[in-house]
Design an enzyme around this catalytic site. Structure first.
Site, PDB file in Angstrom:
ATOM      1  N   ASP A 143      -0.784  -8.322  72.609  1.00  0.00           N
ATOM      2  CA  ASP A 143      -0.530  -7.484  71.443  1.00  0.00           C
ATOM      3  C   ASP A 143      -0.114  -6.108  71.939  1.00  0.00           C
ATOM      4  O   ASP A 143      -0.289  -5.786  73.116  1.00  0.00           O
ATOM      5  CB  ASP A 143      -1.812  -7.384  70.592  1.00  0.00           C
ATOM      6  CG  ASP A 143      -1.631  -6.476  69.388  1.00  0.00           C
ATOM      7  OD1 ASP A 143      -0.689  -6.714  68.607  1.00  0.00           O
ATOM      8  OD2 ASP A 143      -2.399  -5.504  69.234  1.00  0.00           O
ATOM      9  N   SER A 144       0.376  -5.298  71.030  1.00  0.00           N
ATOM     10  CA  SER A 144       0.735  -3.927  71.386  1.00  0.00           C
ATOM     11  C   SER A 144      -0.490  -3.100  71.770  1.00  0.00           C
ATOM     12  O   SER A 144      -0.352  -2.089  72.441  1.00  0.00           O
ATOM     13  CB  SER A 144       1.456  -3.272  70.202  1.00  0.00           C
ATOM     14  OG  SER A 144       0.656  -3.374  69.036  1.00  0.00           O
TER      15      SER A 144
ATOM     16  N   CYS B 138       0.037  -7.848  59.594  1.00  0.00           N
ATOM     17  CA  CYS B 138      -0.162  -6.907  60.696  1.00  0.00           C
ATOM     18  C   CYS B 138      -1.572  -7.112  61.231  1.00  0.00           C
ATOM     19  O   CYS B 138      -2.499  -7.354  60.450  1.00  0.00           O
ATOM     20  CB  CYS B 138       0.012  -5.469  60.181  1.00  0.00           C
ATOM     21  SG  CYS B 138      -0.405  -4.209  61.421  1.00  0.00           S
TER      22      CYS B 138
ATOM     23  N   HIS C   4      -3.838  -5.190  62.168  1.00  0.00           N
ATOM     24  CA  HIS C   4      -4.899  -4.268  61.731  1.00  0.00           C
ATOM     25  C   HIS C   4      -5.359  -4.495  60.295  1.00  0.00           C
ATOM     26  O   HIS C   4      -6.432  -4.059  59.918  1.00  0.00           O
ATOM     27  CB  HIS C   4      -4.414  -2.821  61.838  1.00  0.00           C
ATOM     28  CG  HIS C   4      -4.256  -2.317  63.237  1.00  0.00           C
ATOM     29  ND1 HIS C   4      -3.400  -2.903  64.155  1.00  0.00           N
ATOM     30  CD2 HIS C   4      -4.838  -1.277  63.873  1.00  0.00           C
ATOM     31  CE1 HIS C   4      -3.471  -2.234  65.290  1.00  0.00           C
ATOM     32  NE2 HIS C   4      -4.332  -1.243  65.148  1.00  0.00           N
TER      33      HIS C   4
ATOM     34  N   GLU D 164      -7.986   2.046  63.028  1.00  0.00           N
ATOM     35  CA  GLU D 164      -8.426   2.493  64.355  1.00  0.00           C
ATOM     36  C   GLU D 164      -9.434   3.640  64.250  1.00  0.00           C
ATOM     37  O   GLU D 164     -10.267   3.822  65.133  1.00  0.00           O
ATOM     38  CB  GLU D 164      -7.220   2.879  65.224  1.00  0.00           C
ATOM     39  CG  GLU D 164      -6.329   1.679  65.471  1.00  0.00           C
ATOM     40  CD  GLU D 164      -5.481   1.765  66.722  1.00  0.00           C
ATOM     41  OE1 GLU D 164      -5.594   2.749  67.463  1.00  0.00           O
ATOM     42  OE2 GLU D 164      -4.698   0.816  66.942  1.00  0.00           O
TER      43      GLU D 164
ATOM     44  N   CYS E  34       0.797  -9.945  67.883  1.00  0.00           N
ATOM     45  CA  CYS E  34       1.417  -8.820  67.186  1.00  0.00           C
ATOM     46  C   CYS E  34       2.510  -9.313  66.231  1.00  0.00           C
ATOM     47  O   CYS E  34       3.446 -10.003  66.644  1.00  0.00           O
ATOM     48  CB  CYS E  34       2.027  -7.884  68.230  1.00  0.00           C
ATOM     49  SG  CYS E  34       2.782  -6.423  67.546  1.00  0.00           S
TER      50      CYS E  34
HETATM   51  N1  DGL Z   1       0.125  -5.030  66.356  1.00  0.00           N
HETATM   52  C1  DGL Z   1       1.046  -4.441  65.398  1.00  0.00           C
HETATM   53  C2  DGL Z   1       1.459  -5.528  64.387  1.00  0.00           C
HETATM   54  O1  DGL Z   1       0.759  -6.488  64.134  1.00  0.00           O
HETATM   55  C3  DGL Z   1       0.464  -3.228  64.710  1.00  0.00           C
HETATM   56  C4  DGL Z   1       0.279  -2.021  65.621  1.00  0.00           C
HETATM   57  C5  DGL Z   1       1.575  -1.488  66.194  1.00  0.00           C
HETATM   58  O2  DGL Z   1       2.380  -0.910  65.446  1.00  0.00           O
HETATM   59  O3  DGL Z   1       1.782  -1.668  67.386  1.00  0.00           O
HETATM   60  O4  DGL Z   1       2.524  -5.436  63.837  1.00  0.00           O
END
Ligand code: DGL
Length: 268
Positions: free
Chosen positions: A11-12, A185, A187, A154, A75
């Site tokens: 993931d990012s 997403c 989050h 977060e 992600c």
């Molecule tokens: N992990 C990203 C997503 O699911 C959200 C956080 C980011 O913007 O990197 O799209």
């Protein structure tokens, strides 16, 4: 055939721990190796070209650390733009979160509009409407970027007045006939209750992460490991932050010794 290689997940940043949690719940016997590119998060605001480049760096790093049997792209933003490039890059199956999320939305909708909430990058890609159409959906789909949900999650501001007011402001833009909302997403599952509180009763809320875990279980079904599962976490920056955020995103605490710092392989 027994296959005790870990499931690779990336993931990012820390958000993908929500998908990792779903995988560990659904497949408790499987080992996992998670990489969060915390040095370069967020991806949701970046161009598709940059996200593809970062995603390639991440999978190269992941497979250089361990011989994973599958790569799960936790992600949404990466899943939206980089799956073909990653599939070309790897010899193991690559699974994103969008296909399973779209299928779950199709199963939930009763003919109303499907609303997909995601990052700006996910919305701009058109990946969810495209996937839903490819699955035969002919109904109305809207997509909505909710960028403030990421920092709220977060920051731990997931319940009460502040997230509910932000959710109300964003979701007021949705048409009245929405019957299904996709949390597109990593989050957004943390904001589930705030989102629920501003939606009409009876609106279905779909979590792509949980749906993806089901899909991964089917893909690796014939190759399930039997040994005691081991879980390794890697980040490209600030391991302490992952330790701090793990309870909220993973649903359980982790120790600093559970997280290793790695350099991403920057080759193009
Ligand atoms: N992990 C990203 C997503 O699911 C959200 C956080 C980011 O913007 O990197 O799209």
């Amino acid at each position: 055939m027994n296959d005790d290689r870990p499931i690779g997940v990336f993931d990012s940043g820390v958000g993908g721990l929500t998908v990792l949690a779903a995988l560990q719940r659904r497949l408790p016997q499987e080992s996992t190796l998670y990489l969060g590119d915390t040095a370069r998060v967020p991806y949701g605001t970046r161009s598709a070209e940059t996200v593809v480049r970062y995603a390639k760096n991440n999978v190269r790093t992941l497979v250089s650390v361990s011989d994973v049997k599958i790569v799960v792209v936790a992600c949404n933003t990466v899943s939206a733009v980089a799956l073909p490039a990653l599939t070309q890059e790897l010899r193991v199956p690559v699974v994103g979160v969008i296909d399973a999320g779209a299928r779950a939305a199709l199963a939930a909708t009763r003919g109303g509009t499907i609303a997909v909430l995601g990052t700006a990058g996910t919305v701009r890609s058109g990946a969810y409407p495209r996937t839903l159409a490819a699955l035969g959906h002919t109904g109305h789909v809207v997509t909505l970027a909710c960028p403030l949900f990421v920092p709220l999650a977060e920051e731990g501001w997931t319940h009460g007045d502040i997230p509910e007011r932000v959710a109300k402001k964003y979701l007021a833009q949705l048409p009245n006939d929405v019957d299904t909302v996709v949390l597109g997403c990593t989050h957004y599952p943390l904001l589930h209750d705030a989102i629920r509180s501003v939606l009409p009763a009876g609106t279905a809320i779909v979590d792509g992460g949980a749906a993806t875990a089901e899909h991964v279980a089917r893909v690796i079904a014939a190759r399930t490991a039997s040994m005691a599962a081991q879980h390794r976490l890697l980040v490209t920056d600030a391991p302490e932050q992952m330790v701090q955020l793990a309870p909220a995103f993973l649903g359980r605490p982790i120790a600093r010794s559970d997280v290793d710092l790695v350099d991403v392989q920057m080759t193009a």
